[in-house]
Design an enzyme around this catalytic site. Structure first.
Site, PDB file in Angstrom:
ATOM      1  N   LYS A 238     -32.862 -47.329  80.118  1.00  0.00           N
ATOM      2  CA  LYS A 238     -34.115 -48.043  79.904  1.00  0.00           C
ATOM      3  C   LYS A 238     -34.731 -48.335  81.265  1.00  0.00           C
ATOM      4  O   LYS A 238     -34.037 -48.435  82.272  1.00  0.00           O
ATOM      5  CB  LYS A 238     -33.900 -49.327  79.104  1.00  0.00           C
ATOM      6  CG  LYS A 238     -33.109 -50.392  79.798  1.00  0.00           C
ATOM      7  CD  LYS A 238     -32.967 -51.631  78.927  1.00  0.00           C
ATOM      8  CE  LYS A 238     -32.184 -52.704  79.682  1.00  0.00           C
ATOM      9  NZ  LYS A 238     -32.028 -53.922  78.896  1.00  0.00           N
TER      10      LYS A 238
ATOM     11  N   HIS B 119     -20.448 -43.989  88.263  1.00  0.00           N
ATOM     12  CA  HIS B 119     -21.173 -43.018  89.087  1.00  0.00           C
ATOM     13  C   HIS B 119     -20.611 -42.986  90.514  1.00  0.00           C
ATOM     14  O   HIS B 119     -20.484 -41.915  91.108  1.00  0.00           O
ATOM     15  CB  HIS B 119     -22.671 -43.331  89.098  1.00  0.00           C
ATOM     16  CG  HIS B 119     -23.415 -42.710  87.973  1.00  0.00           C
ATOM     17  ND1 HIS B 119     -23.377 -43.204  86.692  1.00  0.00           N
ATOM     18  CD2 HIS B 119     -24.224 -41.618  87.928  1.00  0.00           C
ATOM     19  CE1 HIS B 119     -24.136 -42.455  85.913  1.00  0.00           C
ATOM     20  NE2 HIS B 119     -24.648 -41.483  86.636  1.00  0.00           N
TER      21      HIS B 119
END
Length: 186
Positions: free
Chosen positions: A103, A38
């Protein structure tokens, strides 16, 4: 709670039918990227350069898979904790990303970006990476090979099971009171 079979790239119509708690089986192409990838994606955007994949309608899976055993396209591919991508996610959603898979809980800024941009956050079952990898029929590194397991990969998935955690209407599965009794709100 409903069940859907969706094919990527996802559209606004796909997203707007989903509610927190719905089960989705994804088919098509999804991309992998964790925090190191990212950061590199943001650097490309900051320089005005093209990303290694089309953001419009895409799904990014927060995963760093293990090496592929012989005869398989990928090793265990379980989700990583999503909050590490929270500082990057709003920008990517504003540019067309329709979903992420990981998650754990998301920040208020990410939840707002989901609503503003008609996007969702899917949860995948932690600890089930070997089982999830059975739904990945092809995997190819497409960027940042130097990151090893955290390189960006194009995955072809078939009936990849996810759960809508945050929908585009502000719904939050983790905020539903019945989940705290079984520990799913953590």
């Amino acid at each position: 709670m409903a069940e859907y079979h969706l094919t990527t790239p996802l559209t606004d119509n796909d997203i707007l039918q989903l509610r927190a708690g719905d089960v989705v089986f994804l088919n098509g192409i999804i991309y992998t990227a964790r925090d190191a990838a990212h950061k590199k994606l943001m650097a490309l955007l900051d320089r005005g350069e093209e990303l290694p994949f089309e953001l419009e309608g895409c799904v990014i899976y927060y995963v760093g898979p293990s090496p592929a055993p012989e005869g398989r396209p990928i090793g265990a591919a379980g989700p990583t904790t999503s909050y590490r991508m929270d500082s990057f996610a709003p920008r990517l959603h504003a540019l067309g990303q329709k979903a992420s898979i990981g998650k754990g809980k998301r920040s208020p800024a990410v939840k707002a970006a989901l609503q503003e941009n008609k996007a969702v956050y899917f949860g995948a079952t932690g600890g089930a990476g070997a089982l999830l990898s059975e739904c990945i029929v092809a995997a190819e590194v497409i960027a940042f090979d130097e990151l090893g397991p955290e390189a960006v990969r194009r995955l072809t998935v078939k009936d990849f099971p996810v759960l809508v955690i945050n929908d585009s209407f502000g719904g939050d599965l983790y905020a539903q009171p019945d989940l705290s009794a079984v520990g799913l709100d953590k």
